[in-house]
Design a protein around this motif. Structure first.
Motif, PDB file in Angstrom:
ATOM      1  N   ALA A 204       0.741  -1.231  -0.024  1.00  0.00           N
ATOM      2  CA  ALA A 204       0.009  -0.115  -0.039  1.00  0.00           C
ATOM      3  C   ALA A 204       1.006   1.288   0.020  1.00  0.00           C
ATOM      4  O   ALA A 204       0.384   2.262  -0.532  1.00  0.00           O
ATOM      5  N   ASP A 205       1.954   1.039   0.681  1.00  0.00           N
ATOM      6  CA  ASP A 205       2.924   2.331   0.701  1.00  0.00           C
ATOM      7  C   ASP A 205       3.701   2.703  -0.702  1.00  0.00           C
ATOM      8  O   ASP A 205       4.292   3.807  -0.715  1.00  0.00           O
ATOM      9  N   SER A 207       4.857   4.086  -4.275  1.00  0.00           N
ATOM     10  CA  SER A 207       4.142   5.246  -5.222  1.00  0.00           C
ATOM     11  C   SER A 207       3.616   4.558  -6.265  1.00  0.00           C
ATOM     12  O   SER A 207       2.627   5.537  -6.562  1.00  0.00           O
ATOM     13  N   ASN A 209       1.701   1.897  -6.170  1.00  0.00           N
ATOM     14  CA  ASN A 209       0.145   1.522  -5.979  1.00  0.00           C
ATOM     15  C   ASN A 209      -0.502   2.701  -5.647  1.00  0.00           C
ATOM     16  O   ASN A 209      -1.760   2.931  -5.875  1.00  0.00           O
ATOM     17  N   GLN A 210      -0.196   3.850  -5.129  1.00  0.00           N
ATOM     18  CA  GLN A 210      -0.726   4.907  -4.790  1.00  0.00           C
ATOM     19  C   GLN A 210      -1.630   5.728  -5.920  1.00  0.00           C
ATOM     20  O   GLN A 210      -2.319   6.237  -6.285  1.00  0.00           O
ATOM     21  N   ARG A 211      -0.278   5.536  -7.092  1.00  0.00           N
ATOM     22  CA  ARG A 211      -0.744   6.249  -8.030  1.00  0.00           C
ATOM     23  C   ARG A 211      -1.651   5.594  -9.160  1.00  0.00           C
ATOM     24  O   ARG A 211      -2.683   6.203  -9.677  1.00  0.00           O
ATOM     25  N   HIS A 213      -4.168   3.641  -7.804  1.00  0.00           N
ATOM     26  CA  HIS A 213      -5.423   3.711  -7.193  1.00  0.00           C
ATOM     27  C   HIS A 213      -6.092   5.174  -7.499  1.00  0.00           C
ATOM     28  O   HIS A 213      -7.179   5.333  -7.670  1.00  0.00           O
TER      29      HIS A 213
END
Length: 322
Positions: A204-205, A207, A209-211, A213
């Protein structure tokens, strides 16, 4: 008060203080530090007297830090990390190593670029020791800001705060999948067109994965994350097994995905082009060897571009002679 506090902040007491914070009870902390419980209790009482306020809330279940205790904990941890680093670096000097650099980097930097760049650097500086640790970009920034790393490599999207940041490398992320996937024969795809399929994601942390989502939310569709895995090699293996689509840097695909027989498709989105940045607290305050590595890495993208240009020029000359 300051002189009295300085006398009480010996390393044994600080290690005991951290042990109580981590173990939760004086008995377990004293056993961990090989100190008698009575002696440990005396040290902590004297430390509280020197500071002039309680550091712990004592109750039947054990001991918890007060607000003042949490403040001391943050400083004490940095102090002990610095002491450990001093010992390690001095030991390296005794063995003939002339420099020691503590470095932290995100997964993309470690897998895609750092192996070759650090190999070239160590060829120029054979007696330098580099301690490299992998962390998500946010933790990279925190590690450099808190002082337990000399320099870091993080995503260009990371908030670097007051740190000094410069370009390290540019790359692109691609969509990786099994060769028989319905999207495998396409040259490019919009990310929203992938949202009808299962995905394999990093932790989850990360970059990436965050991008991804954020891109799904922008498209107004859910991201069908079938499984999270810890690294790019696992993303590729899951894609190979038909678990879903993965988003990985193009260099990682060449190193890991292509040998597994996977297909890569370009992602037709502006965010697919990325930057990795090198961060330090203060470039002018770096040790000579850390400054040498900083200067070497911030020139890596320019060296890579020059190599590509030279290779292309050689190829053109070869075609002309033919």
């Amino acid at each position: 008060m300051l002189n009295n506090l300085a006398r009480k902040l010996d390393l044994i007491t600080l290690r005991l203080f951290l042990a109580v914070r981590e173990e939760g009870t004086l008995t377990r902390a004293a056993a961990r530090e090989a100190i008698a419980v009575s002696a440990a209790s005396k040290r902590l009482v004297e430390l509280e007297d020197a500071i002039g306020m309680p550091l712990f809330v004592r109750h039947a279940r054990g001991m918890e830090l007060t607000a003042a205790g949490e403040t001391l904990f943050a400083h004490a941890r940095r102090m002990l990390l610095s002491v450990d680093a001093i010992g390690h670096e001095l030991a390296e000097h005794a063995q003939g190593v002339r420099g020691y650099v503590r470095m932290v980097a995100n997964l993309s930097g470690i897998v895609e670029f750092l192996p070759e760049d650090l190999m070239l650097f160590t060829q120029l500086h054979a007696q330098v020791k580099i301690d490299l640790e992998e962390r998500p970009s946010g933790s990279v920034v925190k590690g450099v800001a808190d002082g337990w790393a000399d320099l870091g490599i993080c995503s260009g999207e990371a908030d670097t705060g007051d740190l000094h940041a410069e370009l390290y490398r540019r790359d692109r992320v691609v969509l990786v999948m099994g060769a028989r996937h319905p999207l495998a024969r396409k040259a490019r795809v919009r990310f929203e067109d992938t949202l009808d399929y299962d995905h394999v994601g990093l932790h989850a942390d990360s970059s990436i994965n965050q991008r991804t989502h954020l891109a799904a939310r922008t498209a107004g569709k859910p991201l069908k994350m079938r499984i999270h895995v810890p690294g790019f090699d696992a993303v590729c293996r899951m894609a190979q097994a038909g678990m879903g689509l993965g988003v990985i840097p193009s260099g990682v695909f060449e190193a890991i995905g292509r040998p597994l027989g996977l297909a890569a498709v370009d992602i037709d989105e502006p965010w697919a082009s990325r930057e990795l940045r090198i961060v330090v607290r203060n470039a002018d305050a770096l040790s000579p060897v850390s400054r040498a590595l900083f200067d070497f890495l911030r020139g890596a993208e320019q060296r890579a571009a020059s190599t590509v240009s030279s290779t292309a020029a050689s190829a053109r000359k070869t075609r002309t002679r033919k």
